[in-house]
Write an enzyme that holds these catalytic residues in place. Sequence first.
Site, PDB file in Angstrom:
ATOM      1  N   SER A 131     -10.098  -0.631   7.084  1.00  0.00           N
ATOM      2  CA  SER A 131      -9.421  -0.465   5.799  1.00  0.00           C
ATOM      3  C   SER A 131      -8.781  -1.730   5.246  1.00  0.00           C
ATOM      4  CB  SER A 131      -8.360   0.637   5.903  1.00  0.00           C
ATOM      5  OG  SER A 131      -8.986   1.894   6.029  1.00  0.00           O
ATOM      6  N   SER A 170      -9.506   1.617   2.991  1.00  0.00           N
ATOM      7  CA  SER A 170      -8.613   2.377   2.130  1.00  0.00           C
ATOM      8  C   SER A 170      -7.552   1.535   1.437  1.00  0.00           C
ATOM      9  CB  SER A 170      -7.927   3.474   2.946  1.00  0.00           C
ATOM     10  OG  SER A 170      -7.055   2.917   3.913  1.00  0.00           O
ATOM     11  N   LYS A 212       0.849  -1.192   0.000  1.00  0.00           N
ATOM     12  CA  LYS A 212       0.000   0.000   0.000  1.00  0.00           C
ATOM     13  C   LYS A 212       0.886   1.244   0.000  1.00  0.00           C
ATOM     14  CE  LYS A 212      -3.911   1.809   2.781  1.00  0.00           C
ATOM     15  NZ  LYS A 212      -4.774   1.459   3.935  1.00  0.00           N
TER      16      LYS A 212
END
Length: 557
Positions: free
Chosen positions: A286, A262, A190
């Site tokens: 997330s 996210s 990420k």
Amino acid sequence: MKKNAIALLGAACFVSGAFIMKVAEDKITLDVLQDAQKLIGLTFTNAQLDSTLSEMEDFKESYEAIRKVPLPNDVAPALVFNPIPVGYTFEKQKVAFDVAPPANVKLPKKREELAFYSIPQLAELVRTQQISSEELTKFYIARLKKYGPTLECITTLTEELAMQQARQADKEIKAGKYRGLLHGIPFGVKDLLSTKKYKTTWGAMPYKDQVIDEDATVVQRLQDAGGVLVAKTTLGALAMGDVWYGGKTRSPWDISKGSSGSSAGSAAAVAGGLLPFAIGTETLGSIVSPSTACGTTGLRPTFGRVSRHGAMALSWSMDKIGPITRSAEDAAIVFNAIYGPDGKDQSVYDAPFNYNPGIDAKKLRVGYLKKDFERSYGFKENDEATLAALRQAGIELVPIELPDLPARELTLTISVEGAAAFDELTRSGRDSLLVAQHKNAWPNTFRAARFVPAVEYLQAQRVRTLLVQQMQEKLKDVDVYLSPSFASNNLVMTNLTGHPCVVLPNGFQKNGMPTTITFMGKLFGEAELLTLAKFYQEITAHDEQHPDMNFGKKKKS
């Protein structure tokens, strides 16, 4: 989350940074304080308020002095959240990590089938030199280039680095220096984790060209295990949602739908077979949410398990890093490589992860949130089938309940800590560069949080202490418990207490989108948690369902 933070808007303007910003050029008067106290739900006499005026001016001077000290995002407060209940003791003995090797792994006749091989399967192919790491890396890079633009799931391809690492892995393996199951295996992270020589954008326009020239601890540990970094994956700007500066990340099951957030790009890329595994983060859903939207297996470890050094800070007391994979065992393999202290993140505990085939899933004490499963919701039949499958396989499910405390109200923690983490962004006005500018977007949340009193924030943390203690009491008779993934109270409460979870695919909605169920563990109980999750995946085939990459249909691999 936003509703509760905004409800406290201006609660103690006369002691908040935002209020002082507004009146920095004006004298603080009795009228100002009279208006401010209306927002905090308290009433002081005029004489009492008048007595505070000089101290308010002193506070203002203190704020200005503090603001002159450079505070980059990686500087944490001198306060560390402690998820350990009174009386809790760590497991002392460390047992060697062990995964049963797959049998008779061969290269598939159709090379595309490699896209959905497990980590042990890929590892065996690389170890036995049926395929080189370089070939495997090129295979996944090609898929990233082919499907990545449609899914909008990649911020940066680290192709040059990946090829160097893959060739090095091949040299080592040929020389008999095999590092383990991740040696030569491509992965993504990420894009809030820093990487040498490559941008770390945090998914946000103000930082889209940012370079933090160091490898985050998680990145370094995966590379030390022989992993090959091939991509940095998208995240909703500053770790919210699936909208980033370059677009909106899509679910490979239906590209008209977002992949949630996210950890949007990590989940989409793994689900689509663009990566064998990727790293995500969770503060309040997330990992769970995008894993649900994309049908992946996501592990959110216990708070204090994985170092966050080199990761963007949103909430120092709630941020957690974990793997997004295709199976529970894959998650265990990745987690084993990244957990433990690094001497940099002071929140990390030195506790063992004793995952091995010797743990008998049928001997685990398993609970479930009976009242949540009894509610009416759209994919209830999938969750009921999960409970039935476990019972049929010999798992006794015991009903449990969560503590009766206002967990949702405690999510002002994220708003306040996030506002501090991005103080400079707000004060500089560069928050206007963020793509999302609606009422519930970060710019407004960060502004609103300036008005939350320090007293109320600390009171919330005191209630959080009670929550930690009461959760320990509620879970004293179980090793793992099940929750519907939609059960927001469980999601919120356990993110606040720091308990680990694995979210697993367990079917599909009528519209063809995946559904998941959440397995919850005790603090530092990832070994038992992943054992039960693996057991469930062995008696079902949900984790073997993959999008056909014509986008929209599902098929069994």
